[in-house]
Design a protein around this motif. Sequence first.
Motif, PDB file in Angstrom:
ATOM      1  N   ALA A 140       0.831  -1.212   0.000  1.00  0.00           N
ATOM      2  CA  ALA A 140       0.000   0.000   0.000  1.00  0.00           C
ATOM      3  C   ALA A 140       0.860   1.255   0.000  1.00  0.00           C
ATOM      4  CB  ALA A 140      -0.939  -0.003   1.205  1.00  0.00           C
ATOM      5  N   ASP A 141       1.999   1.219   0.713  1.00  0.00           N
ATOM      6  CA  ASP A 141       2.917   2.357   0.725  1.00  0.00           C
ATOM      7  C   ASP A 141       3.439   2.632  -0.680  1.00  0.00           C
ATOM      8  OD1 ASP A 141       2.624   1.926   3.455  1.00  0.00           O
ATOM      9  OD2 ASP A 141       4.624   1.054   3.697  1.00  0.00           O
ATOM     10  N   TRP A 142       3.822   1.549  -1.356  1.00  0.00           N
ATOM     11  CA  TRP A 142       4.453   1.700  -2.669  1.00  0.00           C
ATOM     12  C   TRP A 142       3.468   2.197  -3.717  1.00  0.00           C
ATOM     13  CZ3 TRP A 142       4.762  -0.681  -7.610  1.00  0.00           C
ATOM     14  CH2 TRP A 142       5.917  -0.363  -8.336  1.00  0.00           C
ATOM     15  N   LEU A 174       1.350   6.916  -6.917  1.00  0.00           N
ATOM     16  CA  LEU A 174       0.318   7.901  -7.227  1.00  0.00           C
ATOM     17  C   LEU A 174       0.704   9.316  -6.811  1.00  0.00           C
ATOM     18  CD1 LEU A 174      -2.825   5.821  -6.213  1.00  0.00           C
ATOM     19  CD2 LEU A 174      -2.306   6.647  -8.516  1.00  0.00           C
ATOM     20  N   THR A 175       1.525   9.433  -5.784  1.00  0.00           N
ATOM     21  CA  THR A 175       1.859  10.750  -5.234  1.00  0.00           C
ATOM     22  C   THR A 175       3.285  11.188  -5.523  1.00  0.00           C
ATOM     23  OG1 THR A 175       2.627   9.838  -3.124  1.00  0.00           O
ATOM     24  CG2 THR A 175       0.277  10.338  -3.306  1.00  0.00           C
ATOM     25  N   ALA A 214      -0.084  14.779  -1.930  1.00  0.00           N
ATOM     26  CA  ALA A 214      -1.032  15.010  -3.015  1.00  0.00           C
ATOM     27  C   ALA A 214      -0.714  14.104  -4.179  1.00  0.00           C
ATOM     28  CB  ALA A 214      -0.984  16.459  -3.472  1.00  0.00           C
ATOM     29  N   ILE A 215      -1.727  13.746  -4.944  1.00  0.00           N
ATOM     30  CA  ILE A 215      -1.492  12.954  -6.155  1.00  0.00           C
ATOM     31  C   ILE A 215      -0.581  13.745  -7.088  1.00  0.00           C
ATOM     32  CG2 ILE A 215      -2.560  12.080  -8.263  1.00  0.00           C
ATOM     33  CD1 ILE A 215      -4.862  11.139  -6.681  1.00  0.00           C
ATOM     34  N   SER A 216       0.429  13.105  -7.623  1.00  0.00           N
ATOM     35  CA  SER A 216       1.422  13.784  -8.437  1.00  0.00           C
ATOM     36  C   SER A 216       0.819  14.349  -9.716  1.00  0.00           C
ATOM     37  CB  SER A 216       2.553  12.818  -8.797  1.00  0.00           C
ATOM     38  OG  SER A 216       3.455  13.423  -9.702  1.00  0.00           O
ATOM     39  N   ASN A 259     -13.873  19.349  -1.978  1.00  0.00           N
ATOM     40  CA  ASN A 259     -12.729  18.541  -1.541  1.00  0.00           C
ATOM     41  C   ASN A 259     -12.035  17.888  -2.729  1.00  0.00           C
ATOM     42  OD1 ASN A 259     -12.890  19.036   1.130  1.00  0.00           O
ATOM     43  ND2 ASN A 259     -13.441  16.964   1.735  1.00  0.00           N
ATOM     44  N   PRO A 260     -10.694  17.862  -2.727  1.00  0.00           N
ATOM     45  CA  PRO A 260      -9.961  17.177  -3.791  1.00  0.00           C
ATOM     46  C   PRO A 260      -9.989  15.668  -3.576  1.00  0.00           C
ATOM     47  CG  PRO A 260      -8.443  18.003  -2.166  1.00  0.00           C
ATOM     48  CD  PRO A 260      -9.817  18.484  -1.751  1.00  0.00           C
ATOM     49  N   VAL A 261      -9.536  14.939  -4.590  1.00  0.00           N
ATOM     50  CA  VAL A 261      -9.408  13.491  -4.450  1.00  0.00           C
ATOM     51  C   VAL A 261      -8.354  13.195  -3.395  1.00  0.00           C
ATOM     52  CG1 VAL A 261      -8.896  11.379  -5.704  1.00  0.00           C
ATOM     53  CG2 VAL A 261      -9.939  13.305  -6.885  1.00  0.00           C
ATOM     54  N   SER A 262      -8.525  12.098  -2.653  1.00  0.00           N
ATOM     55  CA  SER A 262      -7.551  11.722  -1.625  1.00  0.00           C
ATOM     56  C   SER A 262      -7.187  10.267  -1.757  1.00  0.00           C
ATOM     57  CB  SER A 262      -8.124  11.955  -0.229  1.00  0.00           C
ATOM     58  OG  SER A 262      -8.491  13.288  -0.053  1.00  0.00           O
TER      59      SER A 262
END
Length: 268
Positions: free
Chosen positions: A151-153, A158-159, A208-210, A261-264
């Motif tokens: 999950a970290d990777w 994504l970020t 934040a998502i890259s 709200n932005p995507v999270s």
Amino acid sequence: KLEPVFLGIDLGSGGCRLCAIDEQRRVVATAQTPLPAAIKRGNEISQDPNLWWQAVSTGFQELFKTVAPERVRRIAIDGTSGTLLLCGHDGTPISDAILYNDGRALAQAERIAAYAVRHSGAHGVGSALAKLLWFHDKNLHRTAAFAAHPADWIAGKLTHRWGQSDYNNCLKLGYNAEAMRWPEWLAALDINMELLPTVHASGEHVAAISAELDCSRSRAVPLKSSSVFRLPSANSRSATPHSSNPSVTARSIGRQTSPSNPVSIIAV
């Protein structure tokens, strides 16, 4: 106004499943992508992490045939905390991931048992810490920047922010969730503490998502910049995030706090 949806990603060793729900927790769309079988050599079981990203990206592509990506407000990521890999500063894997059910780190587990407190989640050959010690003993840590769970990777992909995790995922790395710190006994194992991730509480803002994600190049999710939150790993079935954040459990993803709200990203 587009009705918001919330995505869940369940990343396992055999495949990736995605599910989108609305604010009433009704299922809107699902997608499923298989993964090639893990590589088995005796008691060693490993997998190429790049296959995870391909599966997640393919799942997004399939899901977004039904759900417009602009509707997404939160993403929850569910992975196995006993699986571990090493990666560089840019997230490039240094080695294949050692899976949760791998049995190679028996000697390392015995070393951990000599120092770890009795109730630590780091005990046993299946712990992430035993795998990290195995990487150390093979000198693979010398070219690595971070140790990461699945999950970290994926959150890092994504970020583009690496070295971030949550305390539930890190329990099997030896993290003390009661004291919210890495325990002092880890020093006795002589591991590179810089490989250990920054640990966040459930629901804590991370990144934040890259903006560099490009669906046409990476087959990744075409989402705008967004906040990132962390929640428990696959081994934890529920969570109580900070009161300022949406309510989330391992089985459902809560409401957004406002229409703007932005995507999270949420690691579940």
